[in-house]
Design a protein around this motif. Structure first.
Motif, PDB file in Angstrom:
ATOM      1  N   ASN A 117       6.482 -12.343   0.576  1.00  0.00           N
ATOM      2  CA  ASN A 117       7.495 -11.426   0.795  1.00  0.00           C
ATOM      3  C   ASN A 117       8.526 -12.317   1.579  1.00  0.00           C
ATOM      4  N   GLY A 118       9.106 -13.372   1.279  1.00  0.00           N
ATOM      5  CA  GLY A 118      10.061 -13.895   1.779  1.00  0.00           C
ATOM      6  C   GLY A 118       9.948 -14.744   3.322  1.00  0.00           C
ATOM      7  N   ALA A 119       8.786 -14.330   3.844  1.00  0.00           N
ATOM      8  CA  ALA A 119       8.404 -14.978   5.095  1.00  0.00           C
ATOM      9  C   ALA A 119       7.762 -16.076   4.745  1.00  0.00           C
ATOM     10  N   VAL A 120       8.170 -17.467   5.389  1.00  0.00           N
ATOM     11  CA  VAL A 120       7.683 -18.777   5.296  1.00  0.00           C
ATOM     12  C   VAL A 120       6.440 -19.045   5.861  1.00  0.00           C
ATOM     13  N   VAL A 121       5.441 -19.667   5.143  1.00  0.00           N
ATOM     14  CA  VAL A 121       4.163 -19.892   5.890  1.00  0.00           C
ATOM     15  C   VAL A 121       4.190 -21.311   6.138  1.00  0.00           C
ATOM     16  N   PRO A 122       4.126 -21.675   7.200  1.00  0.00           N
ATOM     17  CA  PRO A 122       4.054 -22.885   7.640  1.00  0.00           C
ATOM     18  C   PRO A 122       3.016 -23.939   7.167  1.00  0.00           C
ATOM     19  N   GLU A 123       3.329 -24.773   6.670  1.00  0.00           N
ATOM     20  CA  GLU A 123       2.344 -25.915   6.296  1.00  0.00           C
ATOM     21  C   GLU A 123       1.059 -26.113   7.158  1.00  0.00           C
ATOM     22  N   GLY A 124      -0.117 -26.105   6.652  1.00  0.00           N
ATOM     23  CA  GLY A 124      -1.021 -26.173   7.407  1.00  0.00           C
ATOM     24  C   GLY A 124      -1.714 -25.055   8.372  1.00  0.00           C
ATOM     25  N   ARG A 125      -0.709 -24.062   8.483  1.00  0.00           N
ATOM     26  CA  ARG A 125      -1.333 -22.844   9.401  1.00  0.00           C
ATOM     27  C   ARG A 125      -1.772 -21.912   8.397  1.00  0.00           C
ATOM     28  N   PRO A 126      -2.796 -21.109   8.558  1.00  0.00           N
ATOM     29  CA  PRO A 126      -3.441 -20.042   7.914  1.00  0.00           C
ATOM     30  C   PRO A 126      -2.576 -18.757   7.796  1.00  0.00           C
ATOM     31  N   TYR A 127      -2.682 -17.969   6.886  1.00  0.00           N
ATOM     32  CA  TYR A 127      -1.887 -16.690   7.026  1.00  0.00           C
ATOM     33  C   TYR A 127      -2.786 -15.482   6.446  1.00  0.00           C
ATOM     34  N   LEU A 128      -2.652 -14.401   6.825  1.00  0.00           N
ATOM     35  CA  LEU A 128      -3.631 -13.292   6.258  1.00  0.00           C
ATOM     36  C   LEU A 128      -2.539 -12.187   6.874  1.00  0.00           C
ATOM     37  N   HIS A 129      -2.265 -11.382   5.825  1.00  0.00           N
ATOM     38  CA  HIS A 129      -1.549 -10.037   5.780  1.00  0.00           C
ATOM     39  C   HIS A 129      -1.406  -9.349   4.599  1.00  0.00           C
ATOM     40  N   ASN A 130      -1.457  -8.168   4.811  1.00  0.00           N
ATOM     41  CA  ASN A 130      -1.649  -7.228   3.941  1.00  0.00           C
ATOM     42  C   ASN A 130      -2.484  -7.489   2.539  1.00  0.00           C
ATOM     43  N   GLY A 131      -3.760  -8.273   3.066  1.00  0.00           N
ATOM     44  CA  GLY A 131      -4.573  -8.453   1.844  1.00  0.00           C
ATOM     45  C   GLY A 131      -4.233  -9.843   1.100  1.00  0.00           C
ATOM     46  N   ILE A 132      -3.115 -10.661   1.606  1.00  0.00           N
ATOM     47  CA  ILE A 132      -2.852 -11.938   0.953  1.00  0.00           C
ATOM     48  C   ILE A 132      -3.058 -12.903   2.067  1.00  0.00           C
ATOM     49  N   SER A 133      -3.935 -13.952   1.558  1.00  0.00           N
ATOM     50  CA  SER A 133      -4.396 -15.028   2.425  1.00  0.00           C
ATOM     51  C   SER A 133      -3.815 -16.259   1.973  1.00  0.00           C
ATOM     52  N   VAL A 134      -3.433 -17.280   2.826  1.00  0.00           N
ATOM     53  CA  VAL A 134      -3.013 -18.602   2.383  1.00  0.00           C
ATOM     54  C   VAL A 134      -3.753 -19.489   3.387  1.00  0.00           C
ATOM     55  N   THR A 135      -4.657 -20.455   2.715  1.00  0.00           N
ATOM     56  CA  THR A 135      -5.287 -21.412   3.282  1.00  0.00           C
ATOM     57  C   THR A 135      -5.002 -22.513   2.974  1.00  0.00           C
ATOM     58  N   TRP A 136      -5.038 -23.699   3.853  1.00  0.00           N
ATOM     59  CA  TRP A 136      -4.635 -25.248   3.327  1.00  0.00           C
ATOM     60  C   TRP A 136      -5.909 -25.860   3.414  1.00  0.00           C
ATOM     61  N   LEU A 137      -6.365 -26.552   2.420  1.00  0.00           N
ATOM     62  CA  LEU A 137      -7.552 -27.346   2.221  1.00  0.00           C
ATOM     63  C   LEU A 137      -7.204 -28.781   1.890  1.00  0.00           C
ATOM     64  N   GLY A 138      -7.086 -29.361   2.973  1.00  0.00           N
ATOM     65  CA  GLY A 138      -6.582 -30.928   2.887  1.00  0.00           C
ATOM     66  C   GLY A 138      -5.309 -31.220   2.043  1.00  0.00           C
ATOM     67  N   ASP A 139      -5.351 -31.632   1.165  1.00  0.00           N
ATOM     68  CA  ASP A 139      -3.984 -31.753   0.116  1.00  0.00           C
ATOM     69  C   ASP A 139      -3.551 -30.453  -0.546  1.00  0.00           C
ATOM     70  N   TRP A 140      -4.741 -29.565  -0.503  1.00  0.00           N
ATOM     71  CA  TRP A 140      -4.304 -28.305  -1.678  1.00  0.00           C
ATOM     72  C   TRP A 140      -4.026 -26.884  -0.738  1.00  0.00           C
ATOM     73  N   VAL A 141      -3.396 -26.094  -1.329  1.00  0.00           N
ATOM     74  CA  VAL A 141      -3.124 -25.009  -0.669  1.00  0.00           C
ATOM     75  C   VAL A 141      -3.703 -23.814  -1.603  1.00  0.00           C
ATOM     76  N   ALA A 142      -4.210 -22.903  -0.775  1.00  0.00           N
ATOM     77  CA  ALA A 142      -4.921 -21.487  -1.829  1.00  0.00           C
ATOM     78  C   ALA A 142      -4.443 -20.291  -1.251  1.00  0.00           C
ATOM     79  N   VAL A 143      -4.036 -19.491  -2.216  1.00  0.00           N
ATOM     80  CA  VAL A 143      -3.481 -18.173  -2.140  1.00  0.00           C
ATOM     81  C   VAL A 143      -4.653 -17.138  -2.629  1.00  0.00           C
ATOM     82  N   ALA A 144      -4.889 -16.227  -1.945  1.00  0.00           N
ATOM     83  CA  ALA A 144      -5.869 -15.165  -2.372  1.00  0.00           C
ATOM     84  C   ALA A 144      -5.423 -13.801  -2.379  1.00  0.00           C
ATOM     85  N   SER A 145      -5.738 -12.824  -2.996  1.00  0.00           N
ATOM     86  CA  SER A 145      -5.603 -11.416  -2.707  1.00  0.00           C
ATOM     87  C   SER A 145      -6.811 -10.465  -2.847  1.00  0.00           C
TER      88      SER A 145
END
Length: 101
Positions: free
Chosen positions: A11-39
């Motif tokens: 939603n326009g807000a930058v998620v810094p690389e390597g930092r986990p994110y969870l807001h309104n049911g959307i999560s961003v996790t960093w797994l080594g060289d990979w990034v995963a986005v879940a809802s």
């Protein structure tokens, strides 16, 4: 969610690389060289930020997906089902059939 390489924004807000994110049911996790986005919808997309992408769908969605995920019914004969209901012979024509103008 928007992704360009390893630059992720929700939603326009930058998620810094390597930092986990969870807001309104959307999560961003960093797994080594990979990034995963879940809802909360049961779909998880992971990418290496270059060319590899995986999509994981919860079992509860079996038979309920469409589009590039296919119908998720364990029948490889309909994996390339196009919007019109026919099956593409090649991956490229399948992918192109789901493009949005």
């Amino acid at each position: 969610v928007a992704a360009r390489g390893r630059n992720i924004s929700v939603n326009g807000a930058v998620v810094p690389e390597g930092r986990p994110y969870l807001h309104n049911g959307i999560s961003v996790t960093w797994l080594g060289d990979w990034v995963a986005v879940a809802s909360g919808l049961g779909v998880r997309v992971a990418s290496d930020g270059r060319q590899a992408v995986t999509v994981t769908v919860d079992a509860e969605l079996r038979g309920g997906t469409r589009g590039l995920c296919g119908p998720y019914n364990d029948d490889p004969a309909d994996d390339f089902l196009r919007p019109g209901g026919d099956v593409a012979l090649f991956a490229a024509s399948f992918g192109n059939s789901w493009k949005i103008p």
